[in-house]
Enzyme design. Structure first.
Site, PDB file in Angstrom:
ATOM      1  N   GLU A  17       0.665  -1.316   0.025  1.00 59.18           N
ATOM      2  CA  GLU A  17      -0.027   0.044  -0.007  1.00 59.18           C
ATOM      3  C   GLU A  17       0.818   1.327  -0.077  1.00 59.18           C
ATOM      4  O   GLU A  17       0.494   2.201  -0.741  1.00 59.18           O
ATOM      5  CB  GLU A  17      -0.862  -0.176   1.330  1.00 59.18           C
ATOM      6  N   LYS A  25       5.283   5.114 -10.329  1.00 58.55           N
ATOM      7  CA  LYS A  25       4.091   5.043  -9.866  1.00 58.55           C
ATOM      8  C   LYS A  25       2.859   4.977 -10.824  1.00 58.55           C
ATOM      9  O   LYS A  25       2.242   3.839 -10.794  1.00 58.55           O
ATOM     10  CB  LYS A  25       3.457   6.394  -8.936  1.00 58.55           C
TER      11      LYS A  25
END
Ligand SMILES: NC(=O)c1ccc[n+]([C@@H]2O[C@H](COP(=O)([O-])OP(=O)(O)OC[C@H]3O[C@@H](n4cnc5c(N)ncnc54)[C@H](OP(=O)(O)O)[C@@H]3O)[C@@H](O)[C@H]2O)c1
Length: 351
Positions: free
Chosen positions: A149, A224
């Protein structure tokens, strides 16, 4: 009782350790989560192994006081791979520095753990951007969890939002401000600073690294974007496939011209499908002021997910920090604990 090994004990792992120390009773009472830290491995600051468990508060005090773990009786050089494979490790927390070229040393740590049927929780983007499908398959085959996460927006649940809460929705388009350093610099420039002064201020505040290349050239955001393309759109994309422009060419004029047209320059990471292909890109974009991303100032992060069932959903929150990323690791630990308590296959929670 979960036996936890920490490989990497810098900002993020210490953030998690702080939370684990402060919330031991609450975690037990509320979630039935009980833990023992059985090993801590650093690069140059010493290693500790104790099968009975190390006191998290004492570990943090030592780091604060001595800057390392040398002052303990148990202190000794250890091979991280031995620690990872040890029967006294149930969960590896991997937080070594991000290496974008080869993903090492984190990649070997994580591979070794998954092969040895250990759950893995990490905030290290390097192994993910180099080997996410392989590591996911390894976890599946070994029947263990591989959770991360913290790699995007730290503890702000950008990934779990899609995985859990938006389950069943199709993610059609992703637009995010996923790098706090560049957003801080652009915010300062809007107030009148030059690029150089804004970068220097970010460095003074510890928001930017001494070598800011990874942030200002858009690499961090590209990583990302690449991870989100693989996770949300099943793309087989390499980091090098992400079209990337950083913020070094953004000038006062660019910013002021955009503002005069009701827009704000933001470094946006974007993932979408075009003619059957998934595209991922990072570039300074003039975002209309009415859109949520235009209102994200300073080091804050945000992502807008365009979904088939709900239209646009935007999540806003911190994208870095000790406790903030420690929270990401904690939420992954609790997810593993929950799956275990429910008898669920820990690897099978798809995006
Ligand atoms: N900081 C954040 O806000 C944040 C947010 C999201 C994701 N992340 C990612 O999370 C990871 C950890 O970040 P951080 O800020 O905690 O980094 P950090 O403070 O630099 O800590 C890295 C730790 O890894 C250790 N290490 C280095 N090489 C090692 C090796 N070969 N074997 C074992 N340990 C080794 C270091 O030991 P020495 O100190 O002895 O070298 C240090 O304890 C990075 O991948 C980072 O990109 C960070």
């Amino acid at each position: 009782m979960w036996n936890i090994s920490l490989v990497g004990f810098g900002n993020v792992a210490q953030g998690l350790t702080r939370i684990l120390a402060d919330k031991r009773e609450r975690l037990l009472a509320k979630y039935g989560f009980e833990y023992r830290i059985t090993s801590v491995v650093t690069g140059r600051r010493g290693c500790l192994v104790n099968d009975q468990g190390l006191d998290p508060g004492v570990l943090l005090e030592a780091m604060e006081r001595d800057g390392g773990l040398w002052g303990f009786e148990e202190a000794r050089a250890v091979d991280p791979l031995e620690v990872i494979k040890s029967p006294h490790t149930d969960i590896l927390i991997e937080t070594t520095p991000t290496n974008l070229e080869r993903g090492e040393p984190g990649l070997t740590h994580i591979r070794t753990a998954l092969k040895a049927k250990k759950h893995v929780v990490t905030s290290n983007k390097g192994p993910l951007v180099r080997a996410l499908p392989e590591l996911t398959a390894l976890a599946e085959g070994s029947g263990v969890a591989f959770r991360y996460e913290g790699v995007i927006m730290s503890g702000t649940p950008a990934l779990n939002l899609v995985r859990e809460t938006l389950a069943g929705c199709e993610i059609q388009h992703v637009q995010g401000i996923v790098n706090g350093t560049t957003n801080f610099i652009l915010t300062e420039m809007e107030k009148g600073s030059s690029y150089e002064d804004a970068l220097a201020e970010a460095q003074r505040l510890g928001i930017a690294e001494a070598d800011p290349t990874s942030d200002v050239d858009g690499w961090d955001a590209a990583v990302k974007a690449c991870i989100m393309a693989v996770l949300f759109m099943d793309a087989s994309l390499e980091l090098e496939d992400v079209e990337r422009t950083g913020i070094t060419e953004v000038t006062q004029e660019t910013i002021q011209t955009a503002l005069s047209r009701g827009k704000r320059i933001k470094l946006v990471a974007e993932v979408y499908r075009e003619k059957g292909h998934v595209r991922a890109m990072v570039a300074p974009v003039a975002v209309p002021l009415a859109r949520p991303l235009a209102g994200i100032m300073g080091a804050m992060n945000a992502i807008t997910y365009t979904t088939d069932h709900l239209g646009d959903i935007t999540i806003v929150g911190p994208g870095a920090g000790r406790i903030e990323t420690g929270q990401a690791l904690l939420s992954d630990l609790l997810a593993i604990h929950r799956a275990h308590a429910n008898g669920a296959h820990p690897a099978r929670v798809p995006f």
